[in-house]
Scaffold this motif. Structure first.
Motif: not given
Ligand SMILES: Nc1ncnc2c1ncn2[C@@H]1O[C@H](COP(=O)(O)OP(=O)(O)OP(=O)(O)O)[C@@H](O)[C@H]1O
Ligand SMILES: [Mg+2]
Length: 237
Positions: A112-115, A134-140, A151-157, A165-172
């Motif tokens: 997950l941390l790699k992702k 921190r935002q990335r850790l919140g995602f993990a 359910f992601l509340d403004e994950p790209l903020d 771009r990386e987080m959008k790729a994770v969502m895809m």
């Protein structure tokens, strides 16, 4: 799949979610609305952190606040909260333990941390993490229980352009794994890029739900969004 029926939330006489009815059945759904539109309130009601004043939210036919969903849902709050003295790895393990026994899950946390791109900081205390980290850790953390629904509340903020771009790729990637993703955002470009459908929320009311292309009707999304909001403003008594 997720159904909102006459959902209402009021604080005393202030109605912040107003008779919200919507069925969502697409892999990535975006809630789009201005500051204060009601996006966070709705998401908190979905995951059971806030009780509706009226109406219901169901997932696959059962109330979303039902305990059976605890293990199936992942939630990333608007401002993720962390225990600062823990490392990223420790925090993921801690979060995972809330769901049950976790022996042998270290490779899962590492994956997950790699992702989310913070593997190199896995053994550093969270107090040393930047906002984007921190935002990335919140995602993990939202992914730690292998949720079916996210359910992601403004994950790209707070992320830089590469991070976005990386987080959008994770969502895809999550979409292709068959998970359902709901995200709150006020960034129109992100909606256009990754959402299969969009719900436009303004002052607690649903103004539009459906395909992004259909909504735009040949106009740039930003222009069309402004037009719909202004149209709604004009019609108010
Ligand atoms: N505890 C509360 N008491 C009174 N009003 C509240 C409370 N919590 C939220 N609100 C109001 O509810 C409305 C919706 O807030 P919400 O946080 O859901 O908006 P949002 O769409 O997530 O906005 P943003 O894009 O800024 O995150 C706002 O007008 C806010 O002031
Ligand atoms: Mg919000």
């Amino acid at each position: 799949m997720v159904d909102f029926s006459h959902l209402t939330k009021a604080y005393k006489k202030k109605v912040v979610v107003d008779d919200f009815t919507l069925s969502v059945d697409v892999p990535i759904f975006g809630f789009l609305g201005q500051n204060g539109a009601g996006k966070t309130t709705i998401m908190k009601m979905i995951v059971g952190l806030l009780a509706p004043t009226g109406g219901t939210i169901t997932i696959d036919g059962a109330l979303s606040s039902h305990p059976i969903f605890k293990k199936k849902l992942g939630y990333m709050p608007e401002t993720p909260y962390f225990y600062e003295h823990m490392t990223g790895m420790e925090f993921l393990r801690f979060s995972d333990e809330l769901f049950g026994p976790t022996r042998g899950r270290t490779p899962h946390y590492e994956g997950l941390l790699k992702k989310v791109g913070i593997f190199d900081a896995r053994n550093a205390q969270i107090r040393t993490y930047s906002k984007g980290m921190r935002q990335r850790l919140g995602f993990a953390q939202a992914l730690v229980n292998d949720p079916e629904y996210l359910f992601l509340d403004e994950p790209l903020d707070g992320l830089d352009p590469i991070g976005r771009r990386e987080m959008k790729a994770v969502m895809m990637g999550l979409k292709h794994e068959g998970r359902k993703v709901f995200l709150n955002t006020h960034i129109l470009a992100d909606v256009e890029e990754i959402c299969d459908e969009v719900g436009i929320i303004h002052q607690g009311k649903l103004l539009y739900a459906g395909g992004v292309k259909e909504f735009c009707a040949g106009m740039p999304l930003e222009e069309r969004f402004t037009e719909v909001v202004e149209e709604h403003e004009k019609q108010r008594p």
